[in-house]
Design a protein around this motif. Structure first.
Motif, mmCIF file in Angstrom:
data_model
loop_
_atom_site.group_PDB
_atom_site.id
_atom_site.type_symbol
_atom_site.label_atom_id
_atom_site.label_comp_id
_atom_site.label_asym_id
_atom_site.label_seq_id
_atom_site.Cartn_x
_atom_site.Cartn_y
_atom_site.Cartn_z
ATOM 1 N N PHE A 43 0.848 -1.202 0.000
ATOM 2 C CA PHE A 43 0.000 0.000 0.000
ATOM 3 C C PHE A 43 0.882 1.249 0.000
ATOM 4 O O PHE A 43 0.604 2.229 -0.700
ATOM 5 N N GLY A 47 1.008 3.732 -3.022
ATOM 6 C CA GLY A 47 0.669 5.121 -2.698
ATOM 7 C C GLY A 47 1.746 6.075 -3.188
ATOM 8 O O GLY A 47 1.452 7.131 -3.756
ATOM 9 N N ALA A 50 1.369 6.558 -6.760
ATOM 10 C CA ALA A 50 0.257 7.477 -7.054
ATOM 11 C C ALA A 50 0.694 8.927 -6.864
ATOM 12 O O ALA A 50 0.350 9.802 -7.663
ATOM 13 N N ILE A 53 2.683 10.015 -9.792
ATOM 14 C CA ILE A 53 1.796 10.279 -10.929
ATOM 15 C C ILE A 53 1.156 11.653 -10.774
ATOM 16 O O ILE A 53 1.113 12.462 -11.704
ATOM 17 N N ARG A 54 0.694 11.931 -9.552
ATOM 18 C CA ARG A 54 0.020 13.205 -9.338
ATOM 19 C C ARG A 54 0.975 14.382 -9.409
ATOM 20 O O ARG A 54 0.601 15.471 -9.845
ATOM 21 N N TYR A 70 6.108 7.038 -16.616
ATOM 22 C CA TYR A 70 4.718 7.287 -16.255
ATOM 23 C C TYR A 70 3.871 6.037 -16.488
ATOM 24 O O TYR A 70 3.088 5.623 -15.632
ATOM 25 N N HIS A 77 0.996 0.874 -10.098
ATOM 26 C CA HIS A 77 0.079 1.381 -9.074
ATOM 27 C C HIS A 77 -1.241 0.597 -9.125
ATOM 28 O O HIS A 77 -1.682 0.046 -8.114
ATOM 29 N N ALA A 86 -5.436 -4.645 -2.058
ATOM 30 C CA ALA A 86 -6.845 -4.870 -1.730
ATOM 31 C C ALA A 86 -7.128 -6.344 -1.434
ATOM 32 O O ALA A 86 -7.678 -6.686 -0.382
ATOM 33 N N TRP A 141 -3.212 -1.789 -15.960
ATOM 34 C CA TRP A 141 -3.578 -2.945 -15.114
ATOM 35 C C TRP A 141 -4.435 -3.933 -15.876
ATOM 36 O O TRP A 141 -4.511 -5.089 -15.521
ATOM 37 N N VAL A 388 -11.607 7.404 -13.670
ATOM 38 C CA VAL A 388 -10.648 7.328 -12.567
ATOM 39 C C VAL A 388 -11.313 7.805 -11.274
ATOM 40 O O VAL A 388 -11.137 7.204 -10.207
ATOM 41 N N HIS A 392 -12.057 5.098 -8.092
ATOM 42 C CA HIS A 392 -11.413 5.352 -6.794
ATOM 43 C C HIS A 392 -12.438 5.571 -5.691
ATOM 44 O O HIS A 392 -12.179 5.236 -4.540
ATOM 45 N N PHE A 439 -10.472 12.738 -5.262
ATOM 46 C CA PHE A 439 -11.167 11.999 -6.311
ATOM 47 C C PHE A 439 -12.421 12.698 -6.835
ATOM 48 O O PHE A 439 -12.835 12.444 -7.951
ATOM 49 N N ARG A 452 -7.222 9.668 -19.365
ATOM 50 C CA ARG A 452 -6.384 9.008 -18.374
ATOM 51 C C ARG A 452 -5.206 8.346 -19.084
ATOM 52 O O ARG A 452 -5.212 8.218 -20.308
ATOM 53 N N VAL A 454 -2.335 9.339 -19.769
ATOM 54 C CA VAL A 454 -1.520 10.171 -20.650
ATOM 55 C C VAL A 454 -0.685 11.055 -19.738
ATOM 56 O O VAL A 454 -1.206 11.662 -18.815
ATOM 57 N N ALA A 474 -4.014 14.809 -2.822
ATOM 58 C CA ALA A 474 -3.434 13.466 -2.770
ATOM 59 C C ALA A 474 -2.347 13.406 -1.695
ATOM 60 O O ALA A 474 -2.211 12.400 -0.984
ATOM 61 N N ILE A 477 -3.832 12.772 1.553
ATOM 62 C CA ILE A 477 -4.048 11.335 1.826
ATOM 63 C C ILE A 477 -2.736 10.732 2.325
ATOM 64 O O ILE A 477 -2.718 9.956 3.278
HETATM 65 C C1 HEM Z 1 -3.457 6.838 -2.280
HETATM 66 C C2 HEM Z 1 -4.412 7.399 -2.994
HETATM 67 C C3 HEM Z 1 -4.499 7.172 -4.483
HETATM 68 C C4 HEM Z 1 -4.222 8.100 -5.448
HETATM 69 C C5 HEM Z 1 -3.759 9.533 -5.225
HETATM 70 C C6 HEM Z 1 -4.432 7.458 -6.716
HETATM 71 C C7 HEM Z 1 -4.242 8.080 -7.961
HETATM 72 C C8 HEM Z 1 -4.391 7.476 -9.187
HETATM 73 C C9 HEM Z 1 -4.279 8.122 -10.458
HETATM 74 C C10 HEM Z 1 -3.955 9.604 -10.636
HETATM 75 C C11 HEM Z 1 -4.495 7.199 -11.434
HETATM 76 C C12 HEM Z 1 -4.580 7.424 -12.925
HETATM 77 C C13 HEM Z 1 -3.324 7.396 -13.678
HETATM 78 C C14 HEM Z 1 -3.603 7.715 -15.113
HETATM 79 O O1 HEM Z 1 -4.687 7.400 -15.606
HETATM 80 O O2 HEM Z 1 -2.746 8.311 -15.778
HETATM 81 C C15 HEM Z 1 -4.760 5.954 -10.781
HETATM 82 C C16 HEM Z 1 -5.035 4.770 -11.434
HETATM 83 C C17 HEM Z 1 -5.476 3.608 -10.784
HETATM 84 N N1 HEM Z 1 -5.631 3.440 -9.429
HETATM 85 FE FE1 HEM Z 1 -5.226 4.788 -7.984
HETATM 86 N N2 HEM Z 1 -4.843 6.178 -6.514
HETATM 87 C C18 HEM Z 1 -4.907 5.956 -5.162
HETATM 88 C C19 HEM Z 1 -5.315 4.795 -4.531
HETATM 89 C C20 HEM Z 1 -5.781 3.657 -5.178
HETATM 90 C C21 HEM Z 1 -6.347 2.497 -4.533
HETATM 91 C C22 HEM Z 1 -6.515 2.346 -3.037
HETATM 92 C C23 HEM Z 1 -6.672 1.617 -5.517
HETATM 93 C C24 HEM Z 1 -7.295 0.233 -5.427
HETATM 94 C C25 HEM Z 1 -7.554 -0.435 -4.336
HETATM 95 C C26 HEM Z 1 -6.294 2.210 -6.778
HETATM 96 C C27 HEM Z 1 -6.460 1.596 -8.012
HETATM 97 C C28 HEM Z 1 -6.123 2.160 -9.223
HETATM 98 C C29 HEM Z 1 -6.266 1.497 -10.494
HETATM 99 C C30 HEM Z 1 -6.791 0.070 -10.725
HETATM 100 C C31 HEM Z 1 -5.841 2.404 -11.479
HETATM 101 C C32 HEM Z 1 -5.840 2.169 -12.982
HETATM 102 C C33 HEM Z 1 -4.463 1.938 -13.493
HETATM 103 C C34 HEM Z 1 -4.503 1.856 -14.969
HETATM 104 O O3 HEM Z 1 -5.028 2.778 -15.606
HETATM 105 O O4 HEM Z 1 -4.006 0.842 -15.494
HETATM 106 N N3 HEM Z 1 -5.764 3.453 -6.537
HETATM 107 N N4 HEM Z 1 -4.689 6.143 -9.388
#
Ligand code: HEM
Ligand SMILES: [Cu+2]
Length: 625
Positions: A43, A47, A50, A53-54, A70, A77, A86, A141, A388, A392, A439, A452, A454, A474, A477
């Motif tokens: 985690f 995190g 993430a 990324i942000r 990226y 992530h 999870a 993913w 996205v 989330h 979110f 997303r 990109v 973020a 968090i």
């Molecule tokens: C800590 C807080 C989190 C932040 C700030 C965050 C942020 C992000 C961001 C910005 C993206 C998009 C990236 C993109 O499209 O360019 C992303 C994708 C994703 N996140 Fe998170 N996330 C967080 C927590 C989580 C959690 C807890 C889960 C699942 C339990 C999760 C699952 C995913 C998944 C499955 C994707 C898609 C990846 C993909 O496009 O292949 N995220 N996250």
């Protein structure tokens, strides 16, 4: 009643505190702790990814990450959060709680349980070792063909992903079978299915979803690796293969997977809300029925992820319709949770705050779901930030918040100490506000067309303000996670002693000491009611006198028996589960290194399975040690 001291247990070596005792442990409680600590580490890694990324997206034309990095970061992530955070964190709760909640001394197959953990660890390390070679997976993913073909992804990145996931799948399926059999066979006398705690039901349904969903992704991944390693053409259009096959197989797994992720959250909330509302769960059978129907319906909606592939209007309409149907059982659950709180004597403890946070955020994520299921809308939302934001809300709100509540709720049972409520409240509010501020605005930029996956966006699109806002949130968090870690450590070292039942709770685990003795129950309890522990403490508020006297008769009968000293016999620890898991991991890694290494791994696995099967379950009872 028997006390702990007059029951002599065959001490398993795993009761010590040594590293060896943890390596060889087959105690479900320790395996639960191993799952928890490992998934917590992932985690933190996920995190950090993430946050990177942000950072990159905070300003237009971000310069922090190059596009390749990226891609690796969002892929790892997403993959890590789903498969290494999870699922295993939910498994931590299954492991620790299921035997306690059903009145059993362990799971049905304790060694298989250890095997699941070590195999999970092997698969997750295998995938993460890709970072050491600068070849982290980068296909997202859901790894769409033909991005993942040798032609477009030379090198090993996709192999780390595919082979790692295959190993993880073995772990998940073994664990799911174990829980199904445990729940069917090891329930204490009197605990009919309809007396099981809702958490046990959710584990039961989740486990079935795992064993039915994972075969699809397993086949998909084997095809993928055959294409990549041996030159077959399952997904090669030029050779008559079909990339759509990947999408179908992946989502036949992928949609049930989201229920695999969120049902444990439902289960945790269903334990916390009644306890702190001082009311039994509202509409127990409706709750169970809704979960089972979500499980079935979850298999009929997969192509709502594929509206933009041009399936045709009939298919689009069918999958949109089946998706919207799921809103019905989900709505029943929402209604019942709210009705559980309604008119209750609410105690706003930290676990309760997280459970209420779960309710509100999951509601928001649940409402954007049907929006995405509306085909004309989805044609615009697909691959954008609205999605996205949606998932989330479901995953962070529906699962992470519930898991956090679960940690606060059961930490006293696991460690014997309370978590600090004051720090816990700071944790809750920073995390809850942080996640909403992160979110929610994603929906705005998504509606405004931000894609997303990109790595940059140009200035002047009108997305600057919200992207900066999202990034700052973020980090909020991130801060909340630090508060949580701090609380875990401080409470573990000097938290208030918890006693057996600090929350005045309902289920069986609260009737035994904290932490529970190795054999859990001195006497296997007799079950006469749902919420048995409340019933034992307060009787039946509805004047069910016949049941009452039967229950006290059962207790008295047990008190008689317990006068004589007796032994609880527990199976011995074993290192074979670890060695089998290691063999599988070596075999998978070998496919990337050299075929001989793979053969070596398979041979190792076979030898270790053989040795495991010859090992006696425990030393003979008269052999004291
Ligand atoms: C800590 C807080 C989190 C932040 C700030 C965050 C942020 C992000 C961001 C910005 C993206 C998009 C990236 C993109 O499209 O360019 C992303 C994708 C994703 N996140 Fe998170 N996330 C967080 C927590 C989580 C959690 C807890 C889960 C699942 C339990 C999760 C699952 C995913 C998944 C499955 C994707 C898609 C990846 C993909 O496009 O292949 N995220 N996250
Ligand atoms: Cu879906």
């Amino acid at each position: 009643m028997a006390t702990v001291t007059d029951v002599r247990t065959q001490e398993r070596v795993s009761t010590g505190a040594t590293v060896w005792s943890w390596i060889t442990t087959i105690d479900h409680k320790r395996i639960g702790v191993l799952y928890f600590v490992t998934s917590l580490i992932y985690f933190l890694i996920g995190g950090l990814e993430a946050l990177l990324i942000r950072l990159q997206l905070a300003t237009p034309d971000g310069q922090i990450l190059d596009p390749d990095t990226y891609n690796q970061l969002f892929t790892m992530h997403g993959t890590a959060m789903v498969f290494m955070v999870a699922m295993p964190m939910a498994a931590a709760f299954f492991n620790f709680l299921i035997p306690l909640m059903i009145g059993a001394r362990d799971v049905a197959f304790p060694r298989l349980n250890a095997f699941s953990y070590w195999t999970f660890l092997g698969g997750s390390l295998l995938m993460h070792s890709s970072f050491l070679f600068g070849q982290a997976p980068d296909g997202g993913w859901f790894g769409y063909a033909n991005l993942t073909s040798k032609e477009y992804s030379p090198g090993l990145s996709i192999d780390f992903w595919g082979l790692g996931l295959l190993v993880l799948g073995v772990a998940s399926v073994a664990a799911a079978l174990n829980f199904i059999i445990t729940i069917i066979n090891l329930r204490a006398p009197g605990m009919s299915f309809m007396r099981m705690p809702v958490f046990v039901w959710m584990t039961f349904v989740t486990s079935f979803l795992i064993i039915f969903a994972f075969p699809a992704i397993t086949a998909a991944l084997i095809f993928l690796e055959f294409d990549r390693l041996f030159g077959t053409n399952f997904y090669e259009v030029a050779e008559g293969g079909d990339p759509m096959l990947w999408q179908h197989l992946f989502w036949v797994f992928g949609h049930p997977e989201v229920y695999i992720l969120v049902l444990p959250g439902f289960g945790i909330a269903s334990e916390i809300l009644p306890t702190f509302s001082r009311k039994p769960i509202f509409g127990y059978s409706a709750m169970v029925f809704a979960a089972v129907s979500i499980g079935f319906l979850g298999f009929s909606v997969w192509a709502h992820h594929m509206f933009t592939t041009g399936m045709g209007t009939i298919a689009d309409a069918a999958f949109a319709g089946s998706t919207m149907l799921i809103a019905i059982p989900t709505g029943i659950k929402m209604f019942n949770w709210v009705a559980t709180c309604f008119g209750g004597r609410i105690r706003l403890t930290v676990p309760m705050l997280f459970a209420l946070g779960f309710l509100t955020t999951f509601l928001i994520g649940g409402l954007t779901g049907p929006m995405l299921a509306a085909v004309p809308l989805d044609l615009h939302f697909q691959d954008g930030y609205f999605v996205v934001g949606h998932f989330h809300y479901v995953l962070f709100g529906g699962l992470i918040l519930a898991l956090m509540g679960g940690v606060y709720y059961w930490f006293p049972k696991i460690t014997g100490r309370m978590m600090d409520e004051k720090i816990g409240k700071i944790h809750f509010w920073t995390m809850f506000l942080g996640m909403n501020f992160t979110f929610f605005p994603m929906h705005f930029v998504g509606l405004d067309g931000m894609p997303r996956r990109v790595s940059t966006y140009p200035a002047g699109m009108g997305w600057e303000f919200w992207n900066m806002f999202i990034t700052i949130s973020a980090f909020f968090i991130g801060l909340s996670v630090l508060v949580f870690l701090h609380n875990l450590v401080v409470s573990y070292i000097k938290g208030k002693p918890a006693g057996n039942d600090p929350w005045d709770a309902r289920t069986l685990e609260w009737a035994i000491p904290s932490p529970p003795p190795e054999h859990n129950f001195d006497e296997i309890p007799q079950i006469t009611h749902r919420d048995q522990v409340w019933y034992d403490k307060y009787g039946d508020g509805h004047g069910d006198a016949a049941q009452l006297s039967k229950a006290s008769a059962a207790v008295a009968e047990h008190a008689d028996e317990s006068d004589e000293e007796h032994e609880v016999h527990m199976p011995d620890p074993s290192y074979w589960p670890l060695l089998v898991g290691a063999g599988l991991t070596i075999a998978a890694a070998g496919l990337m290194i050299h075929i001989l290494v793979a053969i070596f791994g398979v041979a190792w696995t076979i030898v270790a399975v053989y040795a495991w099967s010859l090992e006696p379950a425990s030393t003979p009872p008269d052999d004291e040690h």
